[in-house]
Design a protein around this motif. Structure first.
Motif, mmCIF file in Angstrom:
data_model
loop_
_atom_site.group_PDB
_atom_site.id
_atom_site.type_symbol
_atom_site.label_atom_id
_atom_site.label_comp_id
_atom_site.label_asym_id
_atom_site.label_seq_id
_atom_site.Cartn_x
_atom_site.Cartn_y
_atom_site.Cartn_z
ATOM 1 N N SER A 7 0.852 -1.186 0.000
ATOM 2 C CA SER A 7 0.000 0.000 0.000
ATOM 3 C C SER A 7 0.890 1.239 0.000
ATOM 4 O O SER A 7 2.078 1.178 0.282
ATOM 5 N N THR A 8 0.304 2.359 -0.312
ATOM 6 C CA THR A 8 1.043 3.614 -0.360
ATOM 7 C C THR A 8 1.685 3.919 0.992
ATOM 8 O O THR A 8 2.801 4.412 1.051
ATOM 9 N N GLY A 9 1.021 3.583 2.063
ATOM 10 C CA GLY A 9 1.560 3.831 3.401
ATOM 11 C C GLY A 9 2.826 3.051 3.664
ATOM 12 O O GLY A 9 3.777 3.554 4.257
ATOM 13 N N GLU A 10 2.865 1.799 3.220
ATOM 14 C CA GLU A 10 4.053 0.975 3.427
ATOM 15 C C GLU A 10 5.220 1.471 2.585
ATOM 16 O O GLU A 10 6.363 1.444 3.018
ATOM 17 N N VAL A 11 4.941 1.919 1.374
ATOM 18 C CA VAL A 11 5.994 2.434 0.510
ATOM 19 C C VAL A 11 6.567 3.713 1.098
ATOM 20 O O VAL A 11 7.776 3.930 1.076
ATOM 21 N N SER A 12 5.713 4.564 1.656
ATOM 22 C CA SER A 12 6.197 5.826 2.202
ATOM 23 C C SER A 12 7.071 5.608 3.435
ATOM 24 O O SER A 12 7.856 6.479 3.793
ATOM 25 N N ARG A 13 6.980 4.457 4.076
ATOM 26 C CA ARG A 13 7.815 4.171 5.242
ATOM 27 C C ARG A 13 9.228 3.744 4.847
ATOM 28 O O ARG A 13 10.129 3.774 5.658
ATOM 29 N N GLN A 17 16.620 5.738 -0.162
ATOM 30 C CA GLN A 17 17.710 4.866 -0.606
ATOM 31 C C GLN A 17 17.194 3.446 -0.875
ATOM 32 O O GLN A 17 17.565 2.837 -1.881
ATOM 33 N N ASP A 18 16.317 2.937 -0.002
ATOM 34 C CA ASP A 18 15.754 1.602 -0.205
ATOM 35 C C ASP A 18 14.922 1.541 -1.487
ATOM 36 O O ASP A 18 14.998 0.564 -2.245
ATOM 37 N N ILE A 19 14.160 2.577 -1.721
ATOM 38 C CA ILE A 19 13.326 2.630 -2.932
ATOM 39 C C ILE A 19 14.214 2.708 -4.170
ATOM 40 O O ILE A 19 13.998 1.983 -5.144
ATOM 41 N N GLU A 20 15.235 3.563 -4.116
ATOM 42 C CA GLU A 20 16.147 3.688 -5.259
ATOM 43 C C GLU A 20 16.879 2.378 -5.521
ATOM 44 O O GLU A 20 17.050 1.971 -6.668
ATOM 45 N N ASP A 21 17.288 1.693 -4.434
ATOM 46 C CA ASP A 21 17.963 0.406 -4.590
ATOM 47 C C ASP A 21 17.042 -0.623 -5.249
ATOM 48 O O ASP A 21 17.461 -1.371 -6.138
ATOM 49 N N LYS A 22 15.802 -0.643 -4.821
ATOM 50 C CA LYS A 22 14.840 -1.599 -5.376
ATOM 51 C C LYS A 22 14.558 -1.287 -6.848
ATOM 52 O O LYS A 22 14.484 -2.198 -7.679
ATOM 53 N N VAL A 23 14.423 -0.004 -7.187
ATOM 54 C CA VAL A 23 14.190 0.393 -8.582
ATOM 55 C C VAL A 23 15.388 -0.014 -9.432
ATOM 56 O O VAL A 23 15.228 -0.563 -10.527
ATOM 57 N N TYR A 24 16.591 0.239 -8.936
ATOM 58 C CA TYR A 24 17.802 -0.142 -9.673
ATOM 59 C C TYR A 24 17.868 -1.653 -9.864
ATOM 60 O O TYR A 24 18.175 -2.146 -10.953
ATOM 61 N N GLU A 25 17.575 -2.390 -8.801
ATOM 62 C CA GLU A 25 17.599 -3.853 -8.862
ATOM 63 C C GLU A 25 16.595 -4.377 -9.896
ATOM 64 O O GLU A 25 16.928 -5.223 -10.728
#
Length: 101
Positions: A7-13, A17-25
């Motif tokens: 959910s949007t709430g979990e992503v915002s937590r 850096q974690d989001i960028e790492d996941k996007v790169y992966e």
């Protein structure tokens, strides 16, 4: 990799850096999958050509004509496939170098 729906709430937590790492992966994985698909498509094309050539040669042999198909054609096709794979490896390494900078 399996990506769970969040959910949007979990992503915002997650940290930026974690989001960028996941996007790169995921991006890297996507590129690798596309390269694998391209390699398999090339193999399929070569095999289809080889099958057509063999069918043609078989018909010629049955008609008593000499076949043009030689082992040299196999060597050329194998070398083309190896070249294609090496070019893809170079592309992958260049991409990794760009992302590392």
């Amino acid at each position: 990799a399996v990506v769970s729906t969040q959910s949007t709430g979990e992503v915002s937590r997650l940290s930026r850096q974690d989001i960028e790492d996941k996007v790169y992966e995921l991006s890297s994985e996507n590129v690798e999958l596309k390269k694998q698909r391209h390699t398999q498509d090339e193999k399929m094309k070569r095999l289809a050509t080889k099958i057509l050539r063999l069918k043609s040669d078989m018909k010629k042999l049955q008609a008593g004509k000499p076949a043009k198909y030689t082992k040299d054609n196999d060597v050329v096709e194998d070398l083309k496939m190896k070249l294609s794979q090496q070019e893809q490896e170079i592309s992958t390494l260049k991409q990794k170098l760009v992302h590392a900078k």
